[in-house]
Design a protein around this motif. Structure first.
Motif, PDB file in Angstrom:
ATOM      1  N   ILE A   6     116.332 -10.013  55.516  1.00 58.00           N
ATOM      2  CA  ILE A   6     116.890  -8.746  55.033  1.00 58.00           C
ATOM      3  C   ILE A   6     116.142  -8.304  53.782  1.00 58.00           C
ATOM      4  CG2 ILE A   6     118.982  -7.567  54.230  1.00 58.00           C
ATOM      5  CD1 ILE A   6     119.172  -8.693  57.115  1.00 58.00           C
ATOM      6  N   LEU A  44     123.179  -9.208  56.962  1.00 58.33           N
ATOM      7  CA  LEU A  44     123.232  -7.786  56.662  1.00 58.33           C
ATOM      8  C   LEU A  44     124.573  -7.420  56.015  1.00 58.33           C
ATOM      9  CD1 LEU A  44     121.192  -5.571  56.955  1.00 58.33           C
ATOM     10  CD2 LEU A  44     122.132  -4.995  59.189  1.00 58.33           C
ATOM     11  N   TYR A  58     118.064  -3.503  55.123  1.00 55.22           N
ATOM     12  CA  TYR A  58     117.809  -3.495  56.571  1.00 55.22           C
ATOM     13  C   TYR A  58     117.048  -4.763  56.931  1.00 55.22           C
ATOM     14  CZ  TYR A  58     113.185  -1.718  55.168  1.00 55.22           C
ATOM     15  OH  TYR A  58     111.950  -1.547  54.576  1.00 55.22           O
ATOM     16  N   GLU A  59     117.049  -5.077  58.232  1.00 59.40           N
ATOM     17  CA  GLU A  59     116.388  -6.305  58.657  1.00 59.40           C
ATOM     18  C   GLU A  59     114.943  -6.032  59.067  1.00 59.40           C
ATOM     19  OE1 GLU A  59     118.741  -4.714  60.260  1.00 59.40           O
ATOM     20  OE2 GLU A  59     118.575  -4.869  62.440  1.00 59.40           O
TER      21      GLU A  59
END
Lengths: 95, 551, 169
Positions: A6, A44, A58-59
């Protein structure tokens, strides 16, 4: 599944950071790595709980090198770990 | 230049305090990021790839030397020693901290600058001809009207949450250097039947995903009606512009979908109701603002300077710089000097704090303290005596700002691309650097002559690729940077959208492809025909064949 | 929800209803535009009726009703959907409506000045709203650059009023 971590930007100075086992770090190699959808969702959720510290988590997909270091698959994300390719004197790459 | 009165000064200072309050409420958690984002954007603060980015407004591209020195100071103290001049005549700093942004804005306010409405879905910085007040082909100075629009559009209560961003450009000259036909609203100063100055109004132009040339909405608008007409245009857009899809939310889509006639009818109906209302500008206010743009105290000089001619004869480098970078001034004995921010291999539009300080000094010494930013990402000293050009040129050389390439292939417009921008799909700057290096030879560059090459790192088209004679659009193709080429775009009074020539090129092939296009032009041009002239005469075929073969 | 009006947080005395039976009960009611249009002859007899307008509503539909309606609710589906700002101005300035215009939706304190300037005089807000934050925003700017639905004098007139009165005195 591919490995995921992340990333986000730090609220105060906007710099790129990565979610670790117990907080955030500017060093990608310290990121907490997910190997499953559920683990990514959990990371997340942890990141989003830090909305007072970070912006837009965000990943991203990464590859792990034999030495344990993490490398983003996408060029855009690789740039974020370094800095502008046209100004190698700026960003993390300059350190 | 326009000088703030107490009301202007109060508003800008109050805006700084408002933003300081908003930043502290974001940090304390009172505002969520979702709530804060539109507020910070309306103060020019983006979050980009590596850090925040602050876009400071340069209203209609006009800067004083004092303001330029302040920008240099901000680059030095709050950023990393440089700034980037943009295609909206603004400047961007790439590394500010959120907590320090209110202090930056407070420093800007000291010199009558701000970052108000440089982003967000509101009316953005109004742009103008960078030669305003100096151009030989000018009917009237467009800055008068830009300043009137700037004030009206600032904190407009009705138009601060529009469907999308909104850009207005104004030109007062025959040659359109402000690209008015690719703006949401384009305004051309024209003469009415009785010789009075009024406006021709265009609407619905724009680049981005769906590039369009503006449609003419009105042949002649009396000057006093400018604001009521703009208000009617914006109101129709605010009410009826699409909000279901951000890519269809610009006014160009509304004008296209309902048609220019229907849009015009709606505007005229709305205008009929408000034209005699409170928006009619008092004559005293127009005079007050016109006075702010009184020309500086030009000396009475001969049209031709023998000293200047002699210098050109003696020094070939100087002659070359004059030929490409100097333009005719409306006052005898003066000239407009363009300062290229495009050294071969450099980053288009970037200037260091030292260069900004130097240019501010040159403006004081040789151009009544006045500077301009051009939408081509260059700087301009608008009022230089011909006799001073040689000294100016030498001085520019000492800070590496003497590239003699305005209007040539070396004068590339490029957005920051993926090196900085979080929206970009490919890098733009390295491509610009490689092309300008490939064509660094000045003999060759000047033999090629006038050609515009614009590069965007994504479909949003901040690099104006659609209106470059040669346009390059960077895209992501399966994780690789890939570049599409368009030919035939123009941003001037003959505005047109370039057409895609064929399949795109990988990053290691795009520079060769550009060279092929240029070599093809050189081989088929007639006499002193420009690149766009040759293209318009022959079409894309010879270029296509050279790039892809005759199959 | 509470109502921010005239600088204070007050209890909202209006009830939002969606059918005629409820609409005819005693007390102030806010009804959807469609219900008003379908039943306006019946509803006109009632003293306290407000109409809820979608932000793409045709304002002419109420052309004959503005003097019979006590309140109009303007809809903000999100804080960045600004269509209702135009509606508010038109309802005030073109149709001369002088009842309550209230904003409904996730608008925030930083938009309060714009709402007020466009003619909105009441905002539906959560009960725990920091009123001081809203009022500070309403008072923040000492000048305005354009006329709107309020009575503030735009800078381009104010400058010359000052000059004219200075000459006169």
């Amino acid at each position: 599944m591919a490995l995921e971590i992340i990333t986000a930007n730090r609220l105060g100075d906007g710099l790129v950071i990565f979610l670790t086992a117990d907080g955030w770090s500017a060093r990608i190699d310290e990121a907490a790595v997910s190997e499953s959808k559920d683990a990514t969702a959990a990371l997340l959720a942890r990141a989003e709980a830090d909305a007072g510290l970070v912006v837009g988590p965000y990943e991203i997909t990464v590859e792990q090198q034999p030495d344990g270091s993490l490398h983003p698959v996408k060029y855009r994300e690789a740039l974020r770990t370094r800095g502008p390719s046209v100004r190698t004197d700026l960003g993390y790459q300059a350190a | 230049m326009y000088v703030y009165d107490e009301l202007d000064r109060g508003l800008v200072n109050e805006r700084v305090e408002e933003f300081r309050d908003q930043v502290s409420r974001r940090i304390s958690g009172e505002l969520t990021e979702e709530q804060f984002r539109p507020l910070r954007l309306m103060n020019g603060l983006y979050l980009q790839l590596h850090a925040y980015m602050l876009r400071v407004a340069v209203p209609y591209g006009v800067l004083s030397s004092t303001q330029m020195r302040k920008l240099a100071r901000i680059a030095r103290v709050y950023d990393r020693g440089y700034g980037h001049f943009t295609t909206r005549q603004n400047i961007q700093f790439n590394w500010p901290k959120l907590e320090e942004t209110p202090d930056i804005l407070a420093e800007l306010a000291e010199v009558e600058m701000h970052a108000i409405q440089t982003s967000g879905n509101c009316i953005r910085n109004t742009t103008a001809d960078q030669f305003a007040g100096a151009a030989a082909d000018e009917l009237e100075d467009p800055r008068i009207w830009c300043e009137i629009i700037r004030q009206w559009s600032t904190f407009h209560p009705e138009f601060t949450f529009l469907p999308r961003k909104f850009k207005i450009a104004v030109t007062g000259a025959v040659s359109d250097r402000a690209a008015i036909k690719v703006h949401d609203i384009g305004i051309v100063l024209v003469q009415g039947a009785d010789g009075e100055v009024g406006f021709e109004i265009w609407a619905g132009g724009g680049l981005g995903r769906t590039p369009m040339i503006a449609k003419k909405i009105r042949d002649f608008l009396p000057a006093a009606d400018l604001l009521s007409y703009l208000e009617a245009m914006l109101r129709v857009y605010n009410r009826f512009g699409r909000r279901d899809n951000k890519y269809k939310a610009r006014i160009k889509i509304l004008v296209h979908e309902i048609g220019a006639d229907a849009y015009r009818d709606a505007v005229e109906a709305e205008w009929a109701d408000i034209r005699d209302g409170a928006l009619a500008l008092p004559e005293q206010e127009i005079s007050r603002i016109r006075e702010a743009f009184t020309p500086p105290a030009f000396e009475v000089l001969d049209t031709a300077s023998t000293a200047f001619e002699a210098r050109k004869f003696e020094d070939r480098g100087f002659a070359r710089w004059v030929a490409s970078n100097v333009r005719r001034h409306k006052v005898a004995g003066y000239a407009i000097a363009n300062i290229s921010l495009k050294p071969a291999g450099g980053i288009p539009g970037d200037a260091t704090a030292e260069q900004m300080d130097a240019v501010a000094d040159y403006a004081d010494r040789w151009s009544f303290g006045e500077l301009r930013v051009a939408h081509e990402q260059n700087l301009v000293l608008p009022h230089v005596r011909q006799d001073d050009l040689y000294d100016l040129w030498l001085a520019l050389g000492s800070v590496e700002l003497d590239a003699p390439n305005i209007g040539t292939l070396g004068d590339i417009i490029a957005c920051p691309g993926m090196d900085y921008c979080s929206l970009a799909t490919a890098r733009s700057i390295p491509i610009a650097q490689q092309i300008s290096e490939r064509f660094a030879d000045l003999e060759r560059l000047h033999d090629i002559g006038s050609v515009s090459l614009n590069i965007s790192g994504c479909i949003n088209a901040c690099g104006h690729h659609h209106v470059g004679n040669i346009g390059i659009l960077g895209v992501d193709k399966k994780g690789e940077e890939f570049y599409q080429v368009t030919l035939g775009g123009q941003a001037d009074e003959n505005a047109s959208i370039g057409k895609i020539i064929g399949p795109g090129f990988a990053s290691d092939a795009i520079v060769d492809a550009i060279e092929t296009i240029i070599e093809t032009y050189l081989s088929v041009r007639q006499d002193d025909e420009s690149f766009i002239g040759t293209l318009n005469r022959l079409g894309q075929t010879p270029f296509k064949e050279a790039l892809y073969g005759t199959a | 929800m509470a109502l921010l009006k005239n600088g204070r947080l007050i209890q909202d005395r209006w009830t939002t209803v969606d059918n005629l039976t409820d609409a005819l009960k005693p007390g102030g009611v806010l009804v959807p535009l469609e219900l008003w249009l379908a039943e306006r002859d019946t509803l006109r007899g009632k003293s306290a009726v407000g109409v809820i307008l979608p932000n793409d509503a045709d304002l002419d539909l109420l052309a004959d009703d503005y003097d019979r309606i006590a309140a109009i609710v303007l809809t903000f589906p999100s804080m960045v959907d600004g269509r209702a700002f135009s509606q508010a101005r038109l309802i005030r300035e073109r149709f001369g409506f002088d009842g309550e215009i209230r904003a409904r939706g996730p608008v925030i304190a930083d938009q309060y000045l714009y709402l007020l300037r466009c003619g909105v005089d009441a905002v539906e807000v959560p009960d725990d709203t920091n009123v001081e934050s809203w009022l500070r925003n309403a008072r923040r700017f000492s000048a305005v650059y354009q006329p709107a639905a309020d009575d503030r004098i735009p800078a381009y007139r104010r400058r010359h009023l000052v000059a004219a009165s200075a000459i006169a005195s």
